[in-house]
Scaffold this active site. Structure first.
Site, PDB file in Angstrom:
ATOM      1  N   THR A  34      75.997  50.292  55.510  1.00  0.00           N
ATOM      2  CA  THR A  34      77.067  51.282  55.675  1.00  0.00           C
ATOM      3  C   THR A  34      77.327  51.633  57.134  1.00  0.00           C
ATOM      4  O   THR A  34      78.328  52.275  57.443  1.00  0.00           O
ATOM      5  CB  THR A  34      76.707  52.586  54.937  1.00  0.00           C
ATOM      6  OG1 THR A  34      75.491  53.113  55.494  1.00  0.00           O
ATOM      7  CG2 THR A  34      76.519  52.333  53.448  1.00  0.00           C
ATOM      8  N   CYS A  38      71.003  58.652  59.053  1.00  0.00           N
ATOM      9  CA  CYS A  38      70.688  59.857  58.287  1.00  0.00           C
ATOM     10  C   CYS A  38      69.362  60.455  58.746  1.00  0.00           C
ATOM     11  O   CYS A  38      68.558  59.797  59.408  1.00  0.00           O
ATOM     12  CB  CYS A  38      70.545  59.524  56.789  1.00  0.00           C
ATOM     13  SG  CYS A  38      71.988  58.762  56.035  1.00  0.00           S
ATOM     14  N   CYS A  42      67.871  63.060  53.591  1.00  0.00           N
ATOM     15  CA  CYS A  42      69.261  62.942  53.124  1.00  0.00           C
ATOM     16  C   CYS A  42      69.319  62.958  51.592  1.00  0.00           C
ATOM     17  O   CYS A  42      68.548  62.254  50.921  1.00  0.00           O
ATOM     18  CB  CYS A  42      69.878  61.644  53.645  1.00  0.00           C
ATOM     19  SG  CYS A  42      71.629  61.481  53.222  1.00  0.00           S
ATOM     20  N   ARG A  67      77.149  55.622  62.738  1.00  0.00           N
ATOM     21  CA  ARG A  67      77.785  56.941  62.716  1.00  0.00           C
ATOM     22  C   ARG A  67      76.909  57.927  61.953  1.00  0.00           C
ATOM     23  O   ARG A  67      76.149  57.544  61.059  1.00  0.00           O
ATOM     24  CB  ARG A  67      79.159  56.861  62.028  1.00  0.00           C
ATOM     25  CG  ARG A  67      80.235  56.157  62.823  1.00  0.00           C
ATOM     26  CD  ARG A  67      81.595  56.261  62.151  1.00  0.00           C
ATOM     27  NE  ARG A  67      81.675  55.497  60.910  1.00  0.00           N
ATOM     28  CZ  ARG A  67      81.643  56.024  59.697  1.00  0.00           C
ATOM     29  NH1 ARG A  67      81.517  57.326  59.537  1.00  0.00           N
ATOM     30  NH2 ARG A  67      81.745  55.266  58.638  1.00  0.00           N
ATOM     31  N   CYS A  69      75.772  60.596  59.278  1.00  0.00           N
ATOM     32  CA  CYS A  69      76.064  60.845  57.862  1.00  0.00           C
ATOM     33  C   CYS A  69      76.773  62.188  57.708  1.00  0.00           C
ATOM     34  O   CYS A  69      76.373  63.193  58.301  1.00  0.00           O
ATOM     35  CB  CYS A  69      74.753  60.845  57.080  1.00  0.00           C
ATOM     36  SG  CYS A  69      74.917  61.311  55.347  1.00  0.00           S
ATOM     37  N   CYS A  72      74.127  64.640  55.171  1.00  0.00           N
ATOM     38  CA  CYS A  72      72.891  65.278  55.651  1.00  0.00           C
ATOM     39  C   CYS A  72      73.003  65.765  57.096  1.00  0.00           C
ATOM     40  O   CYS A  72      72.113  66.481  57.564  1.00  0.00           O
ATOM     41  CB  CYS A  72      71.707  64.330  55.519  1.00  0.00           C
ATOM     42  SG  CYS A  72      71.705  62.939  56.675  1.00  0.00           S
ATOM     43  N   ASP A 445      40.031  86.878  75.835  1.00  0.00           N
ATOM     44  CA  ASP A 445      40.905  87.958  75.369  1.00  0.00           C
ATOM     45  C   ASP A 445      40.146  88.872  74.403  1.00  0.00           C
ATOM     46  O   ASP A 445      39.466  88.399  73.474  1.00  0.00           O
ATOM     47  CB  ASP A 445      42.126  87.358  74.669  1.00  0.00           C
ATOM     48  CG  ASP A 445      43.086  88.409  74.168  1.00  0.00           C
ATOM     49  OD1 ASP A 445      43.896  88.891  74.962  1.00  0.00           O
ATOM     50  OD2 ASP A 445      43.003  88.749  72.961  1.00  0.00           O
TER      51      ASP A 445
END
Length: 495
Positions: A34, A38, A42, A67, A69, A72, A445
Site C-alpha cells: 500500500t 503505520c 494500527c 505515506r 496512515c 492510526c 537526600d
C-alpha cells in the site's frame, strides 16, 4: 527494548500482530503493497509479514516513499523513549531537532551545539535512524503543520510559517507527500465543530500523547507544590506556567486526562510552537517507557509493592534548565516553602513582566544575565548560598557553563561539581530534573534515606547506592517512588 529495535524483524512482527501500543514511537511499520506506514498499534488488519518492513523513524519512512496512515496517524505517536534516556550524540541531536534547532539555526547550528562536524552528525543519524537531520526536521514540521491545520482556524499560509516551512510551496508539497492529502483537504476532513470554535489569537488546544500507564499524582503534585508565584500556578485542575521561547514568550496550561495530557498554549509568536510542545513533553516526561521502567524496579522485592501501587510514575522535569539550576541552589537545605519565597523575590525584582488575562501569572523567570547583574548584598540568604548562586549565574551568563537538551550529562556533572557550593545532592537533582538523566540518584537526600529505612532498604548513602545498582538505568524513577512514601504535598494532586 534495545537500540535499533526496528532491525529485530521477528520482535517487530509480533508487536504489529498484537497491536501493542507500548511499541508506538519505537519503530514504524511500512507496508510494501500500500506504500503506507503505520504505528505498531494500527487498528486495521495487520498486513502479511512478507509485506512489512520496519524503520526507526517517520522521516526514514517518508524518505523511502511511504505515506502516513490516515487511521492510526503514526506522526502523532509519542516520541521514542531512547532520546530521553540516552546521552550519546544521536540522542542529543534528536532532542535538539525536537526543540526546532534545525529550523532556526540549520544543520551547521545543530552540529555546532553538539561540538561535531555536520558530516559526523549526518553520518551518525543516518546510520541509526535512516535519515539525516534535514529529513528528520522536515518530518517534524509536517507533524506540527498537521496539528495546526486540525486544531486552529489559522490561514494555511500562516500555518506554513508557524510550522517552520520556508515557503507555502514546500509546505503544500510536504503535507501532500506525507499525508496523501493537500492542506485544504486535510482541514476539510474534520467535523465542523473540531475547528469552528473561535479562540484567542495565538491560543492552541492540543492533546499530548503518552505511553500508558501514567500516574499523575506526584508529577503534577510536585510541580504545583513547588510552583514559584508569578511564574507557575495550579488553577482549575491544570498546572500553568510562563515560557521563555526563542521568538517570544508563552503561557501553557497542562491538565492530566486518562489517555492524554490536555495542553492549552498561548504563544506570542506561533513559530515557537515546536519548541513549546517539546519542552512541555520533557517537563512531564511523556516520552518515557513506563513498562520498561516498572519491570526493572519490580525486580527488587522491597520496591515492587510501591510500583504495583502506582505504576507509571514519571520524573517531573523542567522547561528551562538554567532556571532549574538556580532554583536548586535556592532550595539547598531549606523547606519547599522557603525555596518558593526566595525564588518569588527574584522573579518580582528581576523577571520580565507578562500579561495573563486567564490567570495569575505575572512574570518570566529571570534570565542568568539579569541575575548576574544583581548586587549580591541585596540577596536575602546566607553568605555561602549567595556565593554559590552568584557563581552559578555568572558561569551561565558568560556561557562557560551551558545546561541544555544537548548537554553531555557526565561533562555537565563534572563542571557543576567544580563550582563552589555544589555537592552531590545539588548536582544529581539538576541531572535528574534539568538534564533528564533517568539514572540520576540522590542517596544523601533525607526523604530518600527516610523512605529507605522505613521500607527496610539500606539507609546509608554507600549501602543504598550499592543496593540501587540493580535499579539501573532507572534510579531517578526509584527516587520518585521513595519520595512518594511520605505525605508531603508534592505527592498529591491539588484539590
Amino acid at each position: 527494548m534495545q537500540n535499533g529495535m526496528h532491525t529485530d524483524r521477528e520482535h517487530c512482527v509480533r508487536a504489529v500482530q498484537s497491536k501493542d501500543a507500548r511499541f508506538d514511537g519505537w519503530f514504524f511499520t511500512a507496508v510494501l503493497t500500500t506504500r503506507i506506514y503505520c504505528r505498531p498499534s494500527c487498528p486495521v488488519v495487520p498486513p502479511k509479514p512478507e509485506n512489512m518492513t520496519f524503520y526507526a523513524s517517520a522521516a526514514a519512512c517518508q524518505q523511502a516513499g511511504f505515506r502516513a496512515c490516515k487511521r492510526c496517524r503514526p506522526d502523532t505517536s509519542p516520541g521514542s523513549p531512547e532520546w530521553s534516556g540516552r546521552a550519546d550524540l544521536v540522542a542529543r541531536a534528536m532532542r535538539l531537532i525536537a526543540d526546532g534547532v534545525v529550523d532556526r539555526e540549520g544543520v551547521p547550528g545543530l552540529a555546532a551545539r553538539l561540538g561535531y562536524s555536520t558530516r559526523q552528525v549526518e553520518r551518525h543519524l543516518r546510520a541509526e535512524l535512516g535519515a539525516g537531520p534535514l529529513a528528520l526536521a522536515r518530518a517534524q514540521r509536517a507533524q506540527i503543520a498537521r496539528v495546526l491545520i486540525e486544531t486552529t482556524r489559522l490561514p494555511l499560509a500562516d500555518v506554513a510559517f508557524a510550522a517552520g516551512f520556508s515557503s507555502v510551496r514546500s509546505f503544500n508539497d510536504t503535507v501532500r507527500e506525507v499525508f496523501g492529502l493537500s492542506p485544504t483537504e486535510l482541514r476539510a476532513r474534520l467535523p465542523r465543530h473540531d475547528h469552528a470554535a473561535p479562540a484567542a489569537p495565538g491560543t492552541l488546544q492540543l492533546r499530548l500523547p503518552f505511553r500508558a500507564p501514567l500516574h499523575p499524582d506526584n508529577l503534577f503534585g510536585h510541580l504545583a507544590a513547588t510552583a514559584v508565584p508569578g511564574v507557575e500556578e495550579w488553577r482549575d485542575g491544570a498546572y500553568r506556567r510562563t515560557l521563555r521561547l526563542p521568538y517570544g514568550h508563552g503561557i501553557v496550561a497542562l491538565a492530566p486526562a486518562p489517555d492524554h495530557v490536555a495542553c492549552r498554549l498561548t504563544l506570542g509568536d506561533l513559530r515557537d510552537l515546536t519548541v513549546a510542545i517539546s519542552r512541555c513533553r520533557r517537563l512531564l516526561d511523556l516520552d518515557a517507557d513506563p513498562v520498561a521502567v516498572d519491570d526493572q524496579l519490580r525486580t527488587d522485592p522491597l520496591l515492587a509493592p510501591l510500583v504495583d501501587k502506582a505504576p507509571g510514575r514519571r520524573v517531573p522535569r523542567t522547561v528551562d534548565e538554567a532556571e532549574f539550576a538556580v532554583r536548586a541552589v535556592l532550595g539547598q537545605q531549606v523547606s519547599t516553602a522557603a525555596a518558593r519565597t526566595h525564588a518569588a523575590r527574584l522573579v518580582t525584582a528581576h523577571g520580565d513582566p507578562v500579561e495573563d488575562p486567564a490567570g495569575g501569572l505575572t512574570h518570566l523567570f529571570p534570565e542568568p544575565a539579569a541575575l548576574a547583574a544583581v548586587d549580591p548584598a541585596t540577596l536575602a540568604m546566607p553568605g555561602t548560598r549567595r556565593a554559590t548562586l552568584t557563581g552559578l549565574v555568572g558561569r551561565l551568563a558568560d556561557g562557560s557553563l551551558h545546561l541544555g537538551v544537548e548537554s553531555d550529562w557526565a561533562e555537565a556533572r563534572a563542571t557543576l561539581l567544580a563550582l563552589p557550593g555544589f555537592g552531590p545532592w545539588t548536582v544529581e537533582v539538576i541531572a535528574m530534573r534539568a538534564l533528564g538523566d533517568p539514572d540520576a540518584f540522590l542517596p544523601t537526600d533525607l526523604g530518600v534515606r527516610t523512605a529507605a529505612r522505613r521500607l527496610g532498604l539500606p539507609a546509608t548513602p554507600a549501602t543504598l547506592t550499592a543496593r540501587a545498582a540493580a535499579w539501573r538505568p532507572w534510579r531517578a524513577y526509584a527516587v520518585q517512588h521513595l519520595w512518594a512514601t511520605d505525605s508531603h504535598p508534592i505527592n498529591s494532586l491539588p484539590a
